[in-house]
Every structure is written in structure tokens, then in C-alpha cells.
Design a protein around this motif. Structure first.
Motif, short mmCIF file in Angstrom:
data_model
loop_
_atom_site.label_atom_id
_atom_site.label_comp_id
_atom_site.label_asym_id
_atom_site.label_seq_id
_atom_site.Cartn_x
_atom_site.Cartn_y
_atom_site.Cartn_z
N LEU A 117 0.82 -1.21 0.00
CA LEU A 117 0.00 0.00 0.00
C LEU A 117 0.85 1.26 0.00
N LEU A 118 1.86 1.32 0.87
CA LEU A 118 2.66 2.54 0.89
C LEU A 118 4.16 2.23 0.87
N LYS A 119 4.63 1.40 1.80
CA LYS A 119 6.06 1.20 1.97
C LYS A 119 6.72 0.69 0.69
N GLU A 120 6.08 -0.27 0.02
CA GLU A 120 6.62 -0.77 -1.25
C GLU A 120 5.59 -0.57 -2.36
N ASN A 121 4.91 0.55 -2.32
CA ASN A 121 3.89 0.81 -3.34
C ASN A 121 4.48 0.65 -4.74
N PRO A 122 3.90 -0.22 -5.57
CA PRO A 122 4.52 -0.52 -6.87
C PRO A 122 4.71 0.71 -7.75
N THR A 123 3.75 1.62 -7.74
CA THR A 123 3.86 2.77 -8.65
C THR A 123 4.74 3.87 -8.06
N LEU A 139 -9.25 3.38 -11.31
CA LEU A 139 -9.80 2.38 -10.41
C LEU A 139 -10.03 1.06 -11.14
N GLY A 140 -10.63 1.12 -12.33
CA GLY A 140 -10.92 -0.09 -13.10
C GLY A 140 -9.65 -0.83 -13.47
N MET A 141 -8.66 -0.07 -13.95
CA MET A 141 -7.38 -0.67 -14.34
C MET A 141 -6.73 -1.31 -13.12
N GLY A 142 -6.76 -0.60 -11.98
CA GLY A 142 -6.14 -1.10 -10.76
C GLY A 142 -6.79 -2.40 -10.31
N LEU A 143 -8.12 -2.44 -10.32
CA LEU A 143 -8.82 -3.64 -9.84
C LEU A 143 -8.59 -4.81 -10.79
N ALA A 144 -8.57 -4.54 -12.09
CA ALA A 144 -8.30 -5.63 -13.05
C ALA A 144 -6.91 -6.20 -12.79
N ASP A 175 0.39 -11.11 -0.70
CA ASP A 175 1.30 -10.22 -1.41
C ASP A 175 0.63 -9.68 -2.68
N GLY A 176 -0.01 -10.56 -3.45
CA GLY A 176 -0.67 -10.14 -4.68
C GLY A 176 -1.78 -9.14 -4.40
N LEU A 177 -2.56 -9.43 -3.37
CA LEU A 177 -3.67 -8.55 -3.02
C LEU A 177 -3.15 -7.17 -2.58
N GLY A 178 -2.13 -7.19 -1.72
CA GLY A 178 -1.57 -5.93 -1.22
C GLY A 178 -0.97 -5.09 -2.32
N MET A 179 -0.16 -5.75 -3.17
CA MET A 179 0.47 -5.03 -4.28
C MET A 179 -0.59 -4.48 -5.23
N GLY A 180 -1.61 -5.31 -5.51
CA GLY A 180 -2.68 -4.89 -6.41
C GLY A 180 -3.43 -3.69 -5.85
N LEU A 181 -3.73 -3.74 -4.55
CA LEU A 181 -4.46 -2.63 -3.95
C LEU A 181 -3.60 -1.36 -3.92
N GLY A 182 -2.30 -1.54 -3.69
CA GLY A 182 -1.39 -0.39 -3.73
C GLY A 182 -1.38 0.25 -5.11
N PHE A 183 -1.35 -0.61 -6.13
CA PHE A 183 -1.39 -0.14 -7.52
C PHE A 183 -2.72 0.57 -7.78
N THR A 184 -3.82 -0.04 -7.33
CA THR A 184 -5.14 0.57 -7.50
C THR A 184 -5.20 1.93 -6.83
N LEU A 185 -4.66 1.98 -5.58
CA LEU A 185 -4.68 3.22 -4.81
C LEU A 185 -3.96 4.33 -5.56
N SER A 186 -2.74 4.04 -6.04
CA SER A 186 -1.99 5.12 -6.68
C SER A 186 -2.61 5.51 -8.02
#
Lengths: 199, 195
Positions: B11-17, B38-43, B129-140
Motif C-alpha cells: 500500500l505505501l512502503k513498497e507501493n509498486p507505482t 480504479l478499473g485498471m487497478g482492480l483488473a 502479497d498479490g492482493l496488497g500489491m494490487g491494492l497499492g497499484f489501484t490506490l496510486s
């Protein structure tokens, strides 16, 4: 389970199995979603026909026509009410758009005047080119009630010596819109004249 | 590493984007509106979750020498599934995201997590890990989308707040770079302050 060794037999076996399972899964999803995806396309087209032919309710007759020098066909949906030609909804396209391609539905009355235009599919830049869509700006309203066959309404943007006010900062999209409407007008003209000759 | 840390580090510490600076192509290209982001992030989150799940459970079955092609096939399958499902149930969003859904296949976040995490860790950890990274990507992506939509079109999630033309550059590509740059700077500033 211990990690598989990277020998030829194991590599071929595992990759083949993964690919087989993947293709089976994809085939399944494809079969499930296909009717819904196709249905959406048809529904969208029907809705657009209705939107560009105000006052008309009934079935339309679809004619495909390919203009000379064109890559794709244009579809003319002829609308007959009580045995007489009410008008037609022409599914047209342009390949001169900013994102290369978009398609419109253009409604004509029997005399060839434009009734309404409607965007079917486009990918123009949000905030700029997407103003061709009715919900985003009133750009498309200037085509309503105009007759492309009439010389007073020159179906080109003002920059090219025409009558159409282009969208600010989206001249290419505006030009493409004119191109698509022109293509529709030409196709409608040919199809209705051909119909008259047959009678 | 605790389970919670695995989930929240994306979500923040290792946010992918914004921290790892991965997946720049979709981050810049589709974020013209908050909904697109949001759509791209969730996909992408769905693809990350499912591919991490499958890859971590198959990690002993896939020989090392062919792991990359195997990962790509698995990822591409889920991307195609998402693409078909979106065309079928969310046609409007699928139209506006266009080609970028298919391009999740080559999104370096997905392959990166498969290689760096899922192929070495347990199934449950990989899913987190996948869920966290995905949500971090969605968030940014959503954040970039909100800022660009607000400044560029005066709207948020399609609801017009300020009528008028807005600052056009934020809708165009340079606006994406500007917003991304400022967000990265902000995250760096916050991290430094915390340390």
C-alpha cells in the motif's frame, strides 16, 4: 513435493500441461461470455438506431454498402413506416480520427436531411476529442436538420472552408466527425437512389 | 515477516507505482479519469492475486529453466479472462480502457511479483502479497486519476464539480508525468520525515 529437475522431459511435460489447462479455461470463459458480448453489440446498435430516428418505431432493413476507395463497409438501416420510406440510420465510421477510428450512427429523413447523430464507439482523448459525444458538449447539435446535399451546409470544419465549428483543440476529431457524417450521407444517397431505380 | 506486513507493504512502503516505480505505462496512460484508474487497478489486482496463487502452488511443478514462459502463460490466461469478463459485464469501462487491459500481460508488477515473491513463498503469503500489491497499484492509479480528472475536467468519478474546460494539460500525457512526479516526491518526503 521436491522441485522438478530441469530436464527436457520435465520441461515439455509441465509446459504442455499448463498450456492445455490454460486453453481449456479460456475456451470455457469465452463460451460463457460470448452471447453476452454479442448481445451488447446488437443492443448498442439498436439503441443508436432508435436514438437517431426520433418518431420512428418499427423494424429496419439493413443494407451493407462499400463506397469506392473505402476500406470498410457502411451499414444503412432503412426505416419504412406504412410502406413509405421514413428515413434511415446509417452506421458509419471514420479512419481519420485522433485515435485512428470511431463509428457513428447518423439518422436521415427520406429527403436526406440529418435528424440526429450518435457516437457508437470512440476512443478520443477525454476532455478534448471526446466532446464529439452528445453528453460532453453540444458539438454534434450543429449537424441536426442539416442537409449535406444542400450547398449551404458545407460539411467541413471552418478551417477547411466549411460550415462546421470545430471543437477547441480537437480539430482532428471534428474533421473526422465530418468525414464520418459525409460517408453516411453518401451511402444513404446511393442506397435510396438505387431503391428508387428498382421500382 | 508477519502476514499483516505482507499485505500492507504494497500500500505505501513498497507501493509498486510510487515507490518501486513499476508499471509506469498503464499508470501514465489510463489515468485520465478516476474511474479508469480504479478499473485498471482492480483488473490488475485480480490478475496479480490469481497468478500469485497459481504460481506459488505450482512452484515445485515448474522446472526452473522454463519458469518464465510458464508464468507468462498463466498471467496471460488470467488477463484474457478479465478482458472477456469486462467486455461482457462492464462494456463501458472496457471501451475506455481499451488495449491497456490486454497489456496487463506485460505489466512488470505482475511478472515481478511472480518471480520475486510467489515462486519462493507459500500459497497464502503469495495471495496476500498479490492482493496488497494490487491494492497499492489501484490506490496510486485512482489517486493520479482523481487529481488529473479534477484539474483537467473539473470532475471526480464523472460528477462535475466545476463546469468549464479545466486545465487541459492534465488530461494530456504531460499532465500524467507532472502528477506522478509530484506524488512520488510527496511519498519520498513523507518517508524521510518518518525516518
Amino acid at each position: 513435493m521436491a522441485k522438478k529437475e530441469s530436464n527436457l522431459r520435465n520441461m515439455i511435460f509441465s509446459l504442455t500441461l499448463i498450456v492445455l489447462v490454460a486453453s481449456a479455461a479460456l475456451a470455457g470463459v469465452y463460451v460463457i461470455t460470448k452471447p453476452s458480448i454479442d448481445g451488447q453489440q446488437v443492443a448498442k446498435t439498436q439503441e443508436a438506431i432508435k436514438a437517431v430516428l426520433p418518431g420512428f418505431s418499427g423494424k429496419t432493413e439493413r443494407v451493407a454498402i462499400k463506397l469506392p476507395n473505402d476500406a470498410d463497409s457502411v451499414f444503412v438501416n432503412l426505416a419504412y413506416q406504412d410502406g413509405e420510406l421514413f428515413g434511415g440510420a446509417v452506421q458509419t465510421y471514420t479512419d481519420k480520427a485522433f485515435k485512428s477510428y470511431f463509428s457513428l450512427m447518423v439518422g436521415f429523413d427520406a429527403a436526406g436531411n440529418i435528424l440526429e447523430t450518435e457516437v457508437i464507439k470512440m476512443e478520443e482523448t477525454p476532455g478534448l476529442g471526446d466532446k464529439i459525444d452528445k453528453s460532453k458538449s453540444n458539438f454534434s447539435e450543429q449537424f441536426v436538420k442539416m442537409c449535406p446535399a444542400n450547398n449551404e451546409f458545407n460539411l467541413k470544419v471552418k478551417k477547411d472552408g466549411g460550415t462546421v465549428d470545430a471543437i477547441t483543440a480537437a480539430t482532428i476529431s471534428s474533421r473526422a466527425y465530418c468525414d464520418a457524417v459525409n460517408r453516411a450521407a453518401e451511402a444513404f444517397d446511393i442506397v435510396t437512389k438505387k431503391g428508387a431505380n428498382n421500382e | 515477516m508477519s502476514k499483516v506486513r505482507i499485505l500492507t507493504k504494497g500500500l505505501l512502503k513498497e507501493n509498486p507505482t510510487l515507490v518501486l516505480i513499476l508499471g509506469m505505462c498503464p499508470s501514465l496512460a489510463v489515468t485520465t479519469s478516476a474511474m479508469n484508474g480504479l478499473g485498471m487497478g482492480l483488473a490488475t489486482t485480480f490478475v496479480l492475486l490469481m497468478s500469485n496463487l497459481l504460481i506459488s502452488s505450482l512452484k515445485n511443478f515448474i522446472p526452473d529453466s522454463v519458469r518464465i514462459p510458464a508464468f507468462i502463460v498463466i498471467i496471460a490466461t488470467f488477463v484474457s479472462i478479465v478482458d472477456l469478463l469486462m467486455q461482457s459485464y462492464l462494456p463501458a469501462l472496457s471501451d475506455s480502457l481499451g488495449l491497456f487491459i490486454k497489456l496487463i500481460v506485460v505489466n512488470c508488477i505482475v511478472l515481478g511479483r511472480a518471480e520475486a515473491f510467489a515462486s519462493k513463498n507459500s500459497v497464502f503469503d503469495s495471495m496476500l502479497d498479490g492482493l496488497g500489491m494490487g491494492l497499492g497499484f489501484t490506490l496510486s492509479l485512482t489517486l493520479i486519476g482523481i487529481i488529473r480528472e479534477l484539474l483537467g475536467s473539473g470532475a471526480i468519478f464523472g460528477h462535475t464539480l466545476i463546469s468549464g474546460d479545466g486545465i487541459l494539460i492534465f488530461v494530456l500525457a504531460p499532465g500524467a508525468f507532472i502528477v506522478l512526479g509530484f506524488l512520488i516526491a510527496l511519498v519520498r518526503y513523507l518517508q524521510r520525515k518518518k525516518n
